[in-house]
Design a protein around this motif. Structure first.
Motif, PDB file in Angstrom:
ATOM      1  N   THR A   4       0.869  -1.179   0.000  1.00 30.77           N
ATOM      2  CA  THR A   4       0.000   0.000   0.000  1.00 30.77           C
ATOM      3  C   THR A   4       0.903   1.225   0.000  1.00 30.77           C
ATOM      4  O   THR A   4       1.958   1.228   0.651  1.00 30.77           O
ATOM      5  N   LEU A  51      -7.892  -2.421   2.647  1.00 31.29           N
ATOM      6  CA  LEU A  51      -7.157  -3.355   1.801  1.00 31.29           C
ATOM      7  C   LEU A  51      -8.106  -4.332   1.105  1.00 31.29           C
ATOM      8  O   LEU A  51      -7.868  -4.729  -0.044  1.00 31.29           O
ATOM      9  N   VAL A  66      -3.249   0.079  -3.606  1.00 33.43           N
ATOM     10  CA  VAL A  66      -3.074  -1.222  -2.959  1.00 33.43           C
ATOM     11  C   VAL A  66      -2.743  -2.194  -4.075  1.00 33.43           C
ATOM     12  O   VAL A  66      -3.594  -2.527  -4.903  1.00 33.43           O
TER      13      VAL A  66
END
Length: 635
Positions: A4, A51, A66
């Motif tokens: 990320t 996420l 991500v």
């Protein structure tokens, strides 16, 4: 690797725009454990939801990325934030799995647990039918569910909190993901099953090169599992380092305070280190360091300029977000100065345990031969079945003392607590026998045979803190109404002014901001909801508090606040605690006596020092051998 970069997540709320994540970047490699730690409300769980693209309806990702890299079957890079939902369903579970913090709200209550596991297996693997069911039984066995061939047909409500968590873990791992996000995966588990699950995760990492993002507040678990640690505060990572460096030489003042707040036997008798104040609301605009108002090293620059994440002094592998980070010399975690005296006084105590002060002729609570049996079936198609959940349990608890009830999940600890508080009364499928004597002033009465009007009065003296705060708090009531409800019912003689004053004091005592009073339970994190539940139990000023895992959902600093609060209440009010827990560090710090339960029976009980240092029963020794070492002693 799963990466990320510069992730920004916002939430629309009544108070304004909440910046839940503000520029978060992290990298999770295959075969490693990356631990994300920090206080409740700092953004750990929001990171997991972002996420997986499972943000609530009022949440959105403002910017960032991500990236799953090329770790997918077709070898193409995968930017998860821009995948269509149909593709994202393939990624969830099959490539990136998630274990949620509260299994009671994550499992479908009207589906058998086996059907839920089979559903995950058939969605993400090639197994079908009998083969999928056989695989589900195997996973239930691997995570420690007893009699998996029978329990696969159970519903979630037929299982304890720890067993539901194990089912959730089995369901996630059965899909064989490459990366696993574990949001407090062992919070509801006792130490033996915790060790079993953590050992399983370690074995899977070696076997399948599983990348594990471990979100937890249990620093003992982090010390045992993690390769790297990132500490979060107010939506940002403020320190990232290899685990050995983090525990031996923390560079951020917040990290040092957290490690000094851990309870253990050496700190017994003294207040734990606490961090004043609370995590700031994330809808406000920050100018300087977000931790500055609570930091004992803050200077003018800290309040005026926001620091960036930079290399820590003397450690190339560590990064810290602080203008004045701790050096190698003063970063060593030392216990508070007062602990030396506490250790000396503890060593001076007789070997049998702590001296009893102010022993009264009769114990406040005297439990004799308590047994609880659950009955099911008995109809045309289902034979009658009985389960003896609690068998012939006896113990006593005096005013101002703490008795810790420990044992594996499903051993009968919670059922014992519920039977004492009379929460099983009137249920036709439950049989309760024995005696539960409660001392009130000069009178002594058996709670099991007490008529309903008298029981209403007795409830002023005995309250319970439940294990699952989400299920025990009314979702339609604001916190102020939740706290005042008990006072209206059990303290009708109190004026409205006193009730309002009590509510305001309770919120401050358990470490919540005043604005929490006008919010609903769903607006809080798991740890914050548990603080509300503790405040509700304390609202009517009881003599006895039955605490069912009251600190299991709390981060380290808030746990220290609650333990200090309970000690203070014991000292000033003579409050007694029946403390149901699997956290042996809390037992060593807080409890006067320990009772160890196995299969519904107490197999050993005695003074805390005696039981923990010289256990007599084989099961007690097994239980203690599974306890993670204190982080400061491990590294």
């Amino acid at each position: 690797m799963l990466q990320t970069h510069d992730l920004h997540v916002t939430l629309d709320a009544e108070a304004g725009l909440v910046r839940a994540l503000d520029g978060l970047s992290l990298t999770l490699e295959r075969g490693e454990t990356f631990a994300l730690v920090g206080e409740s409300g700092c953004g750990k769980s929001m990171t997991a939801l972002a996420l997986m693209r499972l943000l609530p309806d009022n949440g959105r990702i403002e910017q960032g990325s991500v990236d799953l890299g090329t770790d997918v079957p077709d070898g193409k890079p995968t930017e998860l934030l821009y995948l269509p939902e149909c593709e994202m369903r393939r990624i969830r579970g099959g490539h990136v799995g998630i274990i949620f913090q509260e299994p009671a709200t994550s499992l479908n209550p009207v589906m058998r647990v086996g059907d839920q596991i089979v559903e995950a297996i058939e969605a993400h693997t090639s197994l079908r039918g009998v083969a999928a069911r056989r695989k589900a039984v195997d996973w239930l066995r691997r995570v420690g569910i007893p009699e998996p061939e029978r329990r696969i047909d159970s519903y979630p409500f037929e299982m304890s909190g720890g067993q539901k968590q194990r089912v959730m873990i089995a369901m996630t791992l059965a899909a064989e993901p490459r990366y696993l996000i574990a949001d407090e995966p062992t919070t509801a588990l006792d130490v033996t099953i915790q060790k079993q699950v953590l050992d399983l995760l370690k074995a899977l990492q070696q076997e399948r090169q599983l990348g594990l993002l471990l979100i937890t507040h249990d620093l003992g678990v982090v010390a045992d599992m993690a390769h790297r640690v990132a500490l979060m505060y107010a939506g940002q990572i403020i320190e990232e380092a290899p685990a050995a460096t983090f525990f031996a030489q923390p560079h951020h003042p917040y990290a040092r305070m957290l490690l000094q707040a851990l309870p253990d036997a050496e700190r017994r008798g003294e207040p734990l280190v606490t961090i004043g104040g609370s995590v700031p609301p994330l809808w406000q605009t920050f100018e300087g360091c977000r931790f500055a108002p609570r930091c004992d090293r803050a200077q003018a620059k800290c309040r005026e300029q926001a620091p960036k994440l930079a290399e820590a002094p003397g450690d190339r592998g560590a990064e810290v977000r602080c203008w004045f980070p701790l050096s190698r010399d003063d970063a060593m975690v030392r216990p508070p100065a007062s602990v030396a005296g506490a250790t000396a006084s503890a060593d001076a105590q007789p070997a049998t345990g702590p001296a009893e002060v102010g022993v009264q002729p009769q114990p406040l609570l005297d439990v004799q031969s308590l047994s609880v049996t659950f009955r099911s079936g008995g109809g045309l198609f289902r034979p009658r079945h009985e389960v003896a959940a609690v068998q012939d349990v006896s113990f006593s608890l005096r005013s101002g003392q703490t008795l810790a009830l420990v044992g594996e999940s499903g051993c009968g600890k919670t059922t014992t607590g519920r039977a004492i508080v009379q929460l099983l009364r009137g249920q036709p499928q439950v049989g309760v026998s024995g005696q539960v004597w409660l001392q009130q002033g000069t009178s002594r009465a058996d709670l099991l045979t007490m008529p309903a009007p008298a029981l209403q009065t007795a409830r002023q003296a005995i309250q319970m803190v439940f294990q699952d705060p989400f299920a025990s708090l009314n979702p339609r009531m604001r916190v102020a109404d939740i706290l005042e409800e008990g006072m209206r019912s059990l303290r009708p003689d109190w004026s409205s002014e006193r009730r309002l004053r009590q509510v305001a004091e309770l919120v401050e005592r358990v470490g919540l901001r005043p604005d929490a009073l006008q919010r609903f339970p769903h607006e809080f994190s798991g740890g914050q909801r548990q603080r509300v539940a503790i405040a509700r139990a304390l609202a009517v000023e009881p003599q006895l508090l039955v605490c069912d895992e009251p600190t299991s959902a709390l981060d380290v600093s808030v746990q220290a606040q609650i333990l200090n609060l309970l000690r203070e209440l014991q000292s000033h009010l003579g409050l007694s605690l029946l403390f149901i827990t699997h956290n042996m560090s809390v037992v060593a710090y807080l409890a006067d006596h320990v009772a160890v339960m196995q299969n519904g029976r107490i197999v050993e009980q005695g003074y805390t020092k005696q039981v923990l240092e010289r256990p007599q029963h084989d099961y007690t020794r097994t239980l203690l051998s599974a306890v993670p070492a204190h982080p400061s002693r491990r590294h």
